[in-house]
Design an enzyme around this catalytic site. Structure first.
Site: not given
Ligand code: BGC
Length: 834
Positions: A225
């Site tokens: 993530d």
């Molecule tokens: C989230 C993800 C997301 C990523 C990119 C993170 O804060 O947990 O689900 O895909 O950011 O935006």
């Protein structure tokens, strides 16, 4: 793009090239190596639509209903169609992979991202997400299943270890991921921010190597993530292929050094590179060109599909005295804070700028012969409504004008390096780029004006990651520069909302100016994780008297034939980075609903939320629909259901408890001491409420229709590994409608371990004309139908005995028309894998 011969390419790459492939180069792109025919990939959020590469001032897109709304369709073919459209949208946005679907489980109702996932049941979430992935990947675009695993609340999500039994991990939290691998083979997995039992997911060899790649035999690419990679060596050894975003913190030079010393062995590096190259190969085969411009495809076909999906997910919770469907020729009043705004998505990375979004007020008005009356009745914002919706920019358009400067606000005669027109005065600036802005320290102003429509006091608010002041006619009204306090907006990087009041006089013009400094000007200090660029949110609205608003709403309701109350939450209450504090509606809404329903029994409440809310007025309101966050077509889908142009067929994708205290995670919800204990074990959602026999407001799987159905003649056929459950469904009412046959399995004997009363194992939706009968079949893999996770053997166990198969229209069997059969397992056996 020529076909990539992965093994050949690996042989030719230098160590440095290999390491470079394993991290992003910016927020959304991976490294290309043109000399080796390796393109740079574009990744994009997310689970309910494809946002493209910008949070700030992003390109417009098709917004689908939120995850719980998608789950509520209980329609796998439709979800596959939704996935295909998501894939097409990704292509238009020049993206190779979508960061979704999300399939974390809703342990309780308060999780900030509960709205993103398909539902509280692993089979609903797993089968539903697999359908979405099949659809997405049929277009050549790759899907990313997230977040593996146990990112089930937001509070201190980067710091928390989920303390969980192996059984709960396998039967509840990992099972949807397992089913997605079994039924759709997603190209990529995203690891969760948190850890499980002491080891962070992004460096967890058990989860990534042993379970995902070992037991499940999956051979895709694992990415972290965003800023969820926490180590160089451990992550590489465990199986994390891609660190996102870039520039990397743990790959790049640190990984090159560790490979050069042998701490990370070359063959491990090559395993990571191979997974990445195989993924790039699949992505390249989609035909999406590198760094393609981002486009739009706002077509009638997309609108039609979004409307169909929205319609199928709306759940008719209650319809006493046949209040619904409403009549199009009656005097109607629309009340509520969710009526004149389109609450079309939840907050955080699942949010996007929709091509358009229909408000409930517009959707409903379009169906009515007479113009409806309207009053807001009560506010429901958590932060003040965006000021840009009330102001005109310096160019005279709705919104505000943003000017960007490299010099501070006290520099005379400075010239802007950029000028933008903004409607939404809420800006997450992490991906704001301008060739003239080279330093992380930069400045901006927002300017706009409004002519007061009445004498009234207004309240204004500024939230900032960085610094900002708000001036009205050059008078300082809000100072969010001198002293700052950390809040939870913008992923926890920004201040609380600092507010100020100002009296507006009817007919006078007021000029607003906000002076903003980017994140280095922040005074928040250690507690805040500041994001590049920073963030700014400017709000403002008239101060209202809640009691007077209710009295006015009641008066209008009394004089109308029928009343629609548009209530619920929004992207501020339900958002990534922040869990809800309770399960209540925003202050004042319960009183509004109760008072209006008392004034007029022909009141229908339209509830918009991604997860449950308490409804203390439920016994006094005749009709309620659960409309989720419905994407572009929100208002139209609500109106279609309210007036019976579409017969509701959605089913609750999660249980609605009566009170927040009733939910299974109530005792162990937040992060405490760096951990959260999953003390309720496998008993989440209906598994809990049924086991402890606790009354719920509405059960999982519940959803009414304007017609009636009957199930009969259930039969079971065992065919090789499968159990084929067939049931005859009849539409016994007078209008066309669709029903969901929900297949639950209940062990008839006591097992070695406690087991839920029953568990969903499959479902099918069928549409029927009045009087029509159809046979519906649901295939359930027999070993999945009966197994539990046996901690003594670390395997799934299918115990000898008899298992009841219950086909019903809801998880609540009492008084429903459930039909039953059973199957036998002759001898206990154990299994692993898929
Ligand atoms: C989230 C993800 C997301 C990523 C990119 C993170 O804060 O947990 O689900 O895909 O950011 O935006």
């Amino acid at each position: 793009m020529a076909d990539i011969n992965v093994d050949q390419v690996i042989k030719k790459l230098s160590m440095s090239d290999k390491v470079d492939l394993l991290a992003g180069i910016d927020f959304w792109h991976t490294k290309g190596l043109p000399e080796h025919g390796i393109p740079s990939l574009r990744l994009t959020d997310g689970p309910n639509g494809v946002r493209g590469t910008k949070f700030f001032n992003g390109i417009k897109a098709a917004c689908f209903p939120c995850g719980t709304g998608l789950g509520a369709t209980f329609n796998l073919e439709l979800l596959e169609e939704a996935g295909r459209k998501m894939g097409e949208e990704a292509k238009v946005k020049g993206a190779h992979a979508i960061l979704g679907p999300t399939i974390n489980m809703q342990r309780g109702p308060l999780g900030g991202r509960g709205f993103e996932s398909l539902g509280e049941d692993p089979f609903l979430a797993g089968l539903g997400a697999a359908a979405l992935v099949r659809g997405i990947q049929s277009t050549g675009i790759q899907a990313t299943i997230k977040h593996f695993v146990c990112n089930d609340h937001e509070h201190k999500r980067n710091a928390v270890q989920a303390i969980i039994t192996e059984r709960a991990l396998r039967e509840i939290y990992a099972l949807p991921f397992q089913l997605v691998v079994r039924d759709s083979n997603p190209g990529s997995f995203m690891t969760a921010y948190n850890g499980v039992n002491g080891t962070y997911c992004s460096e967890n060899p058990k989860l990534l190597d042993q379970v995902l790649r070992g037991e499940w035999g999956w051979d895709g690419m694992v990415m972290s993530d965003w800023y969820g990679t926490y180590s160089t060596t451990e992550a590489a050894l465990a199986g994390l292929d891609l660190e996102m975003p870039g520039p990397p913190r743990f790959r790049g030079e640190p990984l090159k050094f560790n490979v050069s010393t042998g701490k990370v062995r070359t063959h491990i590096l090559d395993q990571r590179v191979k997974a990445m190259l195989e993924f790039i190969k699949k992505c390249a085969a989609s035909g999406v060109k590198e760094n393609a411009p981002e486009g739009t495809a706002d077509t009638p076909e997309t609108a039609e599909l979004l409307r169909r999906i929205g319609n199928e997910g709306i759940v008719l919770l209650k319809n006493d005295k046949s209040v619904l469907p409403l009549k199009k020729d009656k005097k109607t009043v629309i009340i509520g804070p969710n009526a004149k705004v389109a609450t079309y998505h939840g907050g955080g990375s699942a949010s996007l700028a929709a091509y358009y979004a229909v408000t409930p007020f517009d959707g409903i008005s379009n169906k009515l012969a007479l113009e409806p009356d309207y009053t807001i009745g009560q506010y429901s914002h958590k932060l003040l409504p965006l000021l840009g919706y009330s102001t005109k920019s310096t160019k005279g358009a709705q919104g505000m004008t943003m000017k960007v400067y490299t010099e501070g606000h006290d520099v005379p005669d400075r010239q802007p390096v950029d000028q933008l027109e903004l409607l939404k005065t809420e800006m997450l600036l992490i991906d704001y780029e301008n060739p003239n802005v080279k330093s992380p320290l930069w400045f901006a102003t927002l300017e706009g004006s409004l002519v007061a429509e009445e004498d009234a006091t207004w309240e204004f608010g500024v939230v900032v990651s960085g610094s900002a002041n708000l001036y009205i006619n050059d008078e300082l009204i809000v100072d969010n520069t001198t002293k700052q306090e950390l809040g939870d907006a913008f992923f926890g990087s920004a201040t609380v909302e600092v507010k100020g009041f100002y009296k507006l006089e009817k007919g006078k013009t007021y000029n607003f100016k906000v002076t903003f400094g980017s994140s280095p000007t922040s005074k928040l200090g250690g507690g805040a994780v500041l994001l590049n660029g920073g963030a700014l949110r400017v709000g403002g609205c008239k101060v209202i008297d809640p009691k007077a608003e209710i009295a006015h709403a009641v008066e209008l309701a009394r004089g109308a034939d029928q009343v629609i109350v548009c209530a619920g939450l929004n992207a501020e209450w339900e958002t990534e980075g922040n869990d809800r504090a309770d399960m209540s509606l925003p202050p004042g809404l319960d009183d509004l609903i109760a008072a209006v329903a008392k004034a007029n029994p022909n009141t229908a409440v339209v509830m918009q939320s991604g997860t449950p809310v308490e409804m203390p007025w439920i016994n006094d309101v005749n009709a309620v629909i659960q409309a989720w966050y419905g994407g572009n077509e929100t208002g139209n889908t609500i109106a279609d259901i309210l007036f019976g142009d579409v017969n509701p067929s959605g089913k609750l994708s999660l249980s609605f408890p009566v009170r927040v205290q009733d939910n299974p995670a109530y005792l162990n919800y937040r992060t405490e001491g760096g951990r959260v204990i999953y003390g309720e074990d496998i008993y989440i959602g209906y598994r809990f409420y049924e086991f402890v026999d606790r009354e719920v407001l509405f059960p999982f799987g519940h959803g009414l229709s304007y017609t009636t159905f009957a199930f009969s003649d259930v039969s079971l056929v065992e065919k090789e590994e499968d159990l084929i459950v067939s049931v005859v469904v009849k539409n016994t009412g007078s209008v066309k409608g669709a029903e969901v046959a929900q297949v639950y399995v209940a062990p008839k004997q006591k097992a070695k371990v406690n087991r839920p009363v029953k568990e969903l194992k499959g479902f099918a939706k069928v549409e029927l004309a009045p009087g029509e009968t159809k046979t519906v079949s649901v295939n359930v893999a027999k070993k999945y139908a009966a197994s539990y996770w046996d901690e003594d053997r670390d395997q799934w166990c299918v115990e000898e005995g008899e298992y009841e198969v219950i086909v019903s229209d809801s998880s609540e069997i009492k008084g429903s028309k459930a039909v039953k059969s059973s199957f036998k397992v002759a001898e206990t056996f154990w299994w692993s894998g898929l």
